[in-house]
Design an enzyme around this catalytic site. Structure first.
Site, mmCIF file in Angstrom:
data_model
loop_
_atom_site.group_PDB
_atom_site.id
_atom_site.type_symbol
_atom_site.label_atom_id
_atom_site.label_comp_id
_atom_site.label_asym_id
_atom_site.label_seq_id
_atom_site.Cartn_x
_atom_site.Cartn_y
_atom_site.Cartn_z
ATOM 1 N N HIS A 1 4.050 36.877 47.447
ATOM 2 C CA HIS A 1 3.594 37.318 48.766
ATOM 3 C C HIS A 1 2.956 38.705 48.674
ATOM 4 O O HIS A 1 1.826 38.923 49.143
ATOM 5 C CB HIS A 1 4.785 37.340 49.728
ATOM 6 C CG HIS A 1 4.486 37.917 51.079
ATOM 7 N ND1 HIS A 1 4.338 37.129 52.205
ATOM 8 C CD2 HIS A 1 4.326 39.197 51.502
ATOM 9 C CE1 HIS A 1 4.094 37.895 53.247
ATOM 10 N NE2 HIS A 1 4.081 39.168 52.844
ATOM 11 N N GLU A 2 3.663 39.642 48.061
ATOM 12 C CA GLU A 2 3.161 41.013 47.979
ATOM 13 C C GLU A 2 1.936 41.111 47.082
ATOM 14 O O GLU A 2 1.090 41.992 47.269
ATOM 15 C CB GLU A 2 4.261 41.947 47.477
ATOM 16 C CG GLU A 2 5.480 42.027 48.391
ATOM 17 C CD GLU A 2 5.133 42.430 49.818
ATOM 18 O OE1 GLU A 2 4.125 43.144 50.016
ATOM 19 O OE2 GLU A 2 5.867 42.034 50.743
ATOM 20 N N HIS B 1 -1.140 40.816 49.234
ATOM 21 C CA HIS B 1 -1.504 42.096 49.868
ATOM 22 C C HIS B 1 -2.131 43.046 48.849
ATOM 23 O O HIS B 1 -3.151 43.680 49.113
ATOM 24 C CB HIS B 1 -0.260 42.747 50.466
ATOM 25 C CG HIS B 1 0.312 42.031 51.643
ATOM 26 N ND1 HIS B 1 -0.457 41.569 52.695
ATOM 27 C CD2 HIS B 1 1.607 41.702 51.965
ATOM 28 C CE1 HIS B 1 0.327 40.989 53.595
ATOM 29 N NE2 HIS B 1 1.579 41.058 53.171
#
Length: 433
Positions: A24-25, A28
């Site tokens: 997920h990170e 980003h």
């Protein structure tokens, strides 16, 4: 041995959880760097740092509590009205705003003026914030597809497990044939356990859902073709109208409800069946719809969750479950009396479901979730386009920091809910069988 397998299951789930957070990170991080935003930190977990290493301008690390992760970007919020971070106000609400703004400017270095998050165009900020949840969606789709098409799932098949001896309504409180009960159409037609449906009334049978709908639509004579010990057999049945469990448009049983429909009288067998790409797509579509509905229904489930946690009430199978509860279920998966490949498939399903939940939850348009930042960027874009259309002055960046008081309230609600789920998961956990 059972304890060892339970621990192994928990460890495997935690590894899957950490990978999901890191993945997920990474969404980003990669898009932020793509658009030239400086990222001082990329962390998996919260709390004390266990391990970290600097590479370039970013510190990569793992923290002690595996309940989330984050990347820290320079300039998440625009400066105050005076063009800089203002002094702290005595107002508690204003203080929250200024604290958030001040944190966004930590580690600001010469040259960072053009590398801050808020200076990027709204569409770029939307991509950066959407990339994290989108990575979870990609992982969920990939894992679900691999399991559905590679391993297969337990599903109702078109084979016969047993044939009903007589006609009994679904509302009857008995599993035995009353003296005056008539013989079931399936038994009268000569249907036997082990038969596999090939065609019904001239229509090829592809799956149980289609067969069930055909049977329920038929009252009267029907021609049935089955495969029996490798040979085709044609049977003739006379279906009757009976009270049967109600099904919805997706073929799922509606608990506690019945309907009048055509009745043949047999129990289908269940087995592990590999899904086609189309079936897998339909299945995942249903998962998304159910996930959205579960989010909408979440407030309604809080009283039952409270009862399960503090009043000894039964924990419902669809009760909200946190990381601790999911880890316990992961531990139970490896103790189930099923083949090892199905244990692995079930564990992968659990991780994929967790990623789908992360995607849906993070898309809520509330700060501090990713969806809240996306909503702020979209609102800024709308304001600026409206200003150009009406030939007004550019309103400038939308100050998301002004919403921080709301974000703290939302975060407080989430923390309380998380604690409630944690207590329920410890005291009265959801179990699988």
């Amino acid at each position: 041995m059972t304890a060892l397998m339970t621990v192994l299951g928990i460890v495997v789930f935690v590894v899957g959880l950490l990978f999901s957070i890191a993945w997920h990170e990474l969404g980003h991080l990669s898009t932020a760097k793509l658009f030239g935003i400086r990222v001082p930190q990329y962390m998996v977990g919260f709390g004390p740092t266990i391990w970290s290493r600097h590479k370039g301008e970013t510190e990569y690390g793992v923290k002690a509590i595996p309940l989330g992760g984050y990347i820290r970007m320079i300039g998440m919020f625009p400066p105050g009205e005076d063009g800089k971070v203002t002094a702290r106000s005595t107002s508690p609400w204003r203080g929250m705003i200024e604290d958030a703004r001040s944190a966004a400017y930590e580690e600001l270095k010469p040259g960072d003026e053009t590398r801050m998050f808020y200076t990027r165009k709204p569409w770029k900020r939307v991509i950066v914030m959407f990339a994290g949840p989108f990575m979870n969606l990609i992982l969920a789709v990939a894992v679900f597809s691999a399991v559905l098409m590679g391993f297969g799932i337990q599903t109702t098949t078109t084979s016969v497990q047993s044939v009903n001896a007589c006609v009994v309504a679904a509302t009857a409180k008995t599993d035995r044939c009353p003296k005056d009960a008539e013989e079931s159409p399936a038994l009268a037609a000569g249907l036997k356990a082990g038969d596999k449906f090939v065609a019904f009334n001239g229509h090829q049978v592809k799956d149980w859902d289609a067969l069930q709908k055909q049977i329920r639509r038929t009252i009267g004579p029907a021609t049935i073709e089955v495969e029996r010990q490798g040979r085709p057999v044609v049977l003739h049945a006379n279906l009757i109208k009976n009270t049967v469990p109600k099904i919805d448009g997706s073929g799922h049983y509606v608990q506690g409800e019945t309907q009048k429909a055509g009745f043949l009288g047999f129990t289908p067998a269940r087995g592990v069946v590999k899904q086609t790409p189309a079936q897998a797509a339909d299945w995942m579509g249903d998962m998304v719809v159910n996930g959205v509905q579960n989010l909408i229904d979440l407030p309604k489930k809080v009283p039952a969750l409270w009862g399960a946690a503090f009043q000894g009430e039964e924990r419902k199978p669809d009760s909200p479950m946190g990381v601790v509860g999911a880890a316990r279920v992961g531990g139970e998966v490896f103790t189930l009396d099923i083949p090892p490949q199905q244990q692995l498939a079930t564990m992968l399903f659990l991780v994929a479901g967790f990623n789908l939940s992360l995607f849906l939850f993070n898309m809520l348009p509330l700060l501090p979730l990713d969806g809240g930042h996306i909503a702020g960027a979209l609102w800024e874009s709308i304001r600026r386009h409206a200003a150009r259309v009406f030939r007004r002055a550019d309103p400038g960046p939308f100050d998301v920091a002004k919403l921080m008081p709301v974000a703290y309230v939302v975060a407080g609600v989430f923390i309380c809910f998380t604690l409630l789920v944690l207590v329920a998961d410890v005291i009265n956990p959801v179990r699988i069988g």
